[in-house]
Write an enzyme that holds these catalytic residues in place. Structure first.
Site, PDB file in Angstrom:
ATOM      1  CG  HIS A  14      -2.150   0.041   5.584  1.00 49.46           C
ATOM      2  ND1 HIS A  14      -2.544   0.815   4.512  1.00 49.46           N
ATOM      3  CD2 HIS A  14      -1.088  -0.676   5.156  1.00 49.46           C
ATOM      4  CE1 HIS A  14      -1.736   0.585   3.486  1.00 49.46           C
ATOM      5  NE2 HIS A  14      -0.849  -0.316   3.853  1.00 49.46           N
ATOM      6  CG  ASP A  16      -1.002  -3.938   2.853  1.00 56.12           C
ATOM      7  OD1 ASP A  16      -0.690  -2.965   2.156  1.00 56.12           O
ATOM      8  OD2 ASP A  16      -0.570  -4.120   4.008  1.00 56.12           O
ATOM      9  CG  ASP A 126       3.120   0.685   3.694  1.00 58.79           C
ATOM     10  OD1 ASP A 126       4.252   1.088   4.022  1.00 58.79           O
ATOM     11  OD2 ASP A 126       2.823  -0.521   3.642  1.00 58.79           O
ATOM     12  CG  HIS A 350       1.721  -0.513  -1.225  1.00 57.34           C
ATOM     13  ND1 HIS A 350       0.567   0.165  -0.958  1.00 57.34           N
ATOM     14  CD2 HIS A 350       2.007  -1.205  -0.103  1.00 57.34           C
ATOM     15  CE1 HIS A 350       0.172  -0.103   0.277  1.00 57.34           C
ATOM     16  NE2 HIS A 350       1.026  -0.945   0.813  1.00 57.34           N
TER      17      HIS A 350
END
Length: 908
Positions: A14, A16, A126, A350
């Site tokens: 994942h 980010d 997420d 996000h």
């Protein structure tokens, strides 16, 4: 032996893009991870696949450093080993607009196609809550399954599911408000439940015994999902060995190095019939309320305000005006719009738009916002030049006139006060005689100038002399041309400007000055102002009452400010234990009329307010020692600081809204400021603008909710109403509100939240999250009547988001009239979402959504020319069945409807 269970191990990381490290530092790790991954594919034939986190921007970021790797990546994608898409970035769904969510999907698909394959899976690992219209959007985009990590709390196998938002399993049906239903898969054990699988047999026995047991608690089938990775997780290079060990230990389990396509296909074949159906938004409504992460909606509000400004300008100004220009023969700037959108969406992951990263991340975001806005402004300027070059102004005005055009790019006719700077006379700075030029311009008289409409009627206007001003032109075929001009600022009431159209006016000399306008019914005094619709009274403490003349309903005590301490972090608000909110109720205010014309009034209210300077010393110690926010005992400082809050109330003629700006200089820390609007309406539900829907939400949270705060997301507005009347509060980039559980049905809108740390898994100080310095917040109060009027107030709130577009044009002949509407449509309860051109063709695209729970009809009356043909489309803007101009299109409750068109220029 036949396996009793199937363990699907999906490799991923994942990613980010920026978070506790700024982007470039994360990118160094990304390149290392991708290099290792590509080598592993070549060296280990048993390493079958890798899910690239559902976002194509990862490839952009990697290939910018490693362009020589593109051919290898294309091959791996086409072989099904590297799964990419469907998104451009993993956005926060609630803090990005409806159309931004669609652009994210469109650009993600477009980018993935370049590599040869798209992973058609709704991937929300997420997201801080999930939009209720996701099933409808995904189905329209050819996806019938979504996986997500938040929003639903499953009860677990053999337990009884409770309520509409609970599921006994990690698999469930997810249904949008329009009835669209897809398969939803929850990461019940999070998206790291298969990370770092051990190859050592002793370690593997302990590992898999626990992992399988935990997965079985929630799985509805023998197919168990294990996500082999986590945030910025390096690739597990010995995974094949680890799986070989697992197979030897568990002969009754088939361990598969799987991917989502294979897993979902096999899962669907064995799903039970008793899956729960969850409906609409997934916001963790049936939890204790502490971990919804909704307070990211108020972290670094300046980020949200900048985002609202640019995404609204792109989708509601630049795109429609570029489309109008295309209708007049101009080239549609698809490449520049894509660049502007991509630059903007780099701020939409996000951890970026949520304001929950380190300071360096948000510093870079402001630069991206500026870059995207600059491109959007230039696109708009070029398109306006193409359109206005065709407008006939000679027919309506004489040679002394200075014409200008007001564009209304919203979906509804519009009335409001417009301001534009006009050049009365321009002199080139070619010969170096600047002083003489400036003196000549200063001597020019502005006496006798008035504003006239296209029929020659004079309108009351306020003219402000700007003196001699510098300007320049950048001709396409010559060197830059600087000049000086005598300029004037014109402010007036533009009435009934056609939707998706324009009206032309002019500044003219006229000695008679007979003005056709309707003055306010009553002139303003310091404590009172009034127009045709509303009567406003300001109390001595600066709160105000609004009487809606249409319903005779008075809303009292509006506009008080509330201040409380915040010992939480960028993710989560928490007031100190026992903290008593401070308010401006009863605090004397300075009140005066700041501006008064026949078409609008501005009243200023000034508070001088003493609030605590920060949290106490214990807070700093608790943060340094990594004390969880729920265990903190810190209080607010006993030392106070003065906070000056200036409120400006603006009431315009012909507009049933009160516009409000709040300005302040924040020098305090560790606190939250909200503005309060008591409605005196007792309603079990309220309404908030969400993604392609006006979401009905429970005012009182579920019994499981223990958080004293029940803040929630909004886009353009929040509303409380009954069958007779109600109040809509429209905002500009203020994404957090709460309906207080008091006896007055109070709407509380967060203006500012100031904290000192990121939060989450470590100690990351963020001094800029204290939001020190100057701030200005804008919002609009819209009283309304019955349920039908409530829908109209929602449309007014959407329209209020969109800036007027005004441009000076020359006296000229042309093929376009002084007033024109490019597109005409109608439909009760419908909100227009976009007017643009298709990203992959020259087709015209429009999109609406039904704001209501009632079926309705869409009628597109015309699209510029008489020879147009329209077709039904979807969120991917693919061509569907022909519908024809003038055809009445049935719209389901809460349906998102997209139409496309093949355009001809036609006759005006």
């Amino acid at each position: 032996m036949v396996p009793q269970k199937y363990a699907h191990i999906i490799s991923h990381s994942h990613w980010d893009r920026e978070w506790y490290l700024p982007f470039e530092k994360h990118r160094v790790r990304l390149v290392e991870m991708m290099d290792t991954l590509l080598d592993l594919f070549e060296q280990d034939p048993e390493f079958r696949s890798f899910h690239l986190d559902g976002q194509t921007i990862i490839l952009d970021d990697y290939l910018q450093i490693r362009p020589e790797k593109k051919e290898q990546i294309v091959r791996l994608v086409q072989e099904g080993k590297l799964l990419i898409g469907p998104w451009y970035i993993l956005q926060d769904e609630f803090l990005t607009s409806s159309e931004a969510n669609i652009r994210n999907l469109l650009i993600g698909h477009e980018d993935a196609r370049e590599y040869g394959a798209i992973c058609k899976l709704g991937y929300f690992p997420d997201s801080f809550g999930n939009m209720g219209q996701a099933p409808q959007i995904l189905l329209q985009a050819g996806m019938d399954t979504a996986v997500f990590g938040r929003g639903v709390k499953p009860v677990g196998f053999n337990n009884e599911a409770r309520g509409d938002y609970e599921s006994a399993f990690s698999e469930m049906n997810w249904q949008s408000p329009d009835g669209s239903t897809i398969l939803g898969i929850l990461f019940a054990n999070w998206y790291h439940n298969g990370m770092e699988a051990p190859a050592d047999p002793n370690e593997a026995l302990v590992y898999w015994e626990r992992k399988i047991r935990d997965a079985e608690k929630y799985a509805s089938t023998p197919h168990l999902l294990f996500m082999n990775g986590c945030d910025h997780q390096p690739v597990q290079t010995n995974l094949s060995d680890a799986l070989s060990t697992a197979r030897s230990l568990y002969p009754g389990v088939e361990f598969l190095h799987s991917n989502f396509i294979e897993y979902v296909t096999r899962l669907k074949n064995e799903l039970p019939e008793n899956l729960s159906t969850i409906r609409g938004e997934l916001r963790s409504q049936r939890t204790n309320g502490w971990w919804t992460l909704v307070n990211t909606a108020s972290s670094r509000v300046y980020i949200k305000q900048a985002n609202q400004k640019i995404q609204t300008y792109l989708e509601k100004v630049a795109e429609p005006i570029a489309t109008f220009a295309k209708l007049t023969g101009n080239t549609y700037p698809k490449h520049w719009l894509t660049y502007a959108w991509k630059t903007l969406m780099q701020n939409h992951p996000h951890d970026s738009i949520c304001g929950c990263s380190v300071d360096e991340v948000h510093q870079e975001m402001m630069t991206r916002f500026a870059k995207s806005y600059q491109v959007a402004e230039q696109i708009t300027a070029n398109s306006l030049k193409a359109i206005t070059g065709n407008i006939d102004t000679e027919t309506a005005y004489d040679q002394s006139a200075i014409p200008f055009t007001i564009f209304n790019t919203s979906g509804w006719n519009r009335t409001g006060v417009v301001s534009i700077d006009l050049e009365v006379k321009r002199l080139p700075l070619a010969n170096g005689n600047r002083r003489k030029i400036v003196e000549e311009l200063k001597e020019l008289s502005l006496e006798g100038y008035v504003v006239k409409d296209k029929n020659g009627d004079m309108l009351d206007a306020k003219l402000e002399d700007l003196g001699a001003t510098f300007g320049y032109e950048l001709p396409e075929d010559r060197f830059r041309q600087p000049y000086m001009a005598r300029s004037v600022r014109v402010q007036f009431l533009a009435q009934n400007i056609p939707a998706l159209g324009y009206t032309t006016f002019a500044l003219c000399r006229d000695v008679t000055k007979t003005v056709h306008s309707q003055a306010f019914l009553n002139k303003a005094v310091p404590y009172r102002m009034e127009n045709e619709f509303l009567r406003v009274f300001i109390a001595e403490d600066g709160t105000y009452d609004i009487t809606d003349k249409r319903t005779a309903k008075t809303y009292t005590g509006l506009g008080a400010y509330e201040n409380v301490g915040d010992i939480g972090n960028e993710y989560i608000f928490r007031a100190p234990e026992g903290d008593v909110p401070l308010t401006t109720r009863g605090l004397p205010a300075e009140i005066y009329v700041e501006e008064q014309t026949s078409f609008h009034t501005v009243i200023a209210i000034i508070h001088h307010w003493e609030i605590p300077v920060s949290g106490d010393e214990i807070l700093e110690q608790e943060i340094q020692e990594f004390v969880p926010f729920l265990e903190r005992i810190a209080q607010r400082s006993k030392q106070t600081i003065s906070l000056t809050v200036t409120t400006r109330l603006t009431l315009e003629q012909g507009v049933p809204q009160l516009k409000v700006t709040t300005s302040l200089r924040n020098e305090a820390k560790d606190h939250r400021i909200r503005v309060l609007f008591p409605t005196d309406i007792n309603s079990a539900v309220h309404y908030a603008d969400s993604i392609f829907e006006v979401a009905a939400r429970d005012t009182v949270p579920a019994p499981e909710w223990t958080n004293p705060s029940n803040c929630q997301h909004q886009q353009a507005f929040v509303n409380v109403h009954n069958d007779s009347y109600g109040l809509t509060v429209c905002n500009f980039g203020l994404n957090e509100y709460e309906i207080l559980r008091d006896d007055r049905g109070t709407i509380a809108v967060t203006l500012l939240r100031a904290v000192r740390e990121l939060g989450d898994w470590g100690v990351f100080e963020t001094p800029e999250a204290q939001c020190l310095g100057d701030h200005e917040f804008e919002y609009v109060i819209i009283p309304h009547g019955d349920n039908h009027d409530a829908i109209q107030s929602f449309a007014a709130a959407y329209q209020a988001q969109i800036p007027w577009t005004a441009v000076q044009i020359p006296l000229q002949s042309g093929t376009l009239p002084a007033e024109y509407q490019f597109i005409r449509w109608s439909g009760d309860g419908l909100a227009l979402s976009t007017v643009k051109m298709n990203g992959s063709s020259d087709d015209f695209i429009m999109r609406w959504f039904n704001m209501t729970e009632l079926a309705t009809q869409l009628h597109v009356e015309s699209v510029h020319g008489s020879n147009d043909s329209l077709y039904g489309s979807n969120v991917l803007e693919e061509e569907g069945e022909e519908i024809g101009v003038g055809y009445v299109i049935p719209i389901r409750p809460a349906e998102i409807m997209t139409i496309g068109g093949k355009l001809s220029l036609g006759e005006v």
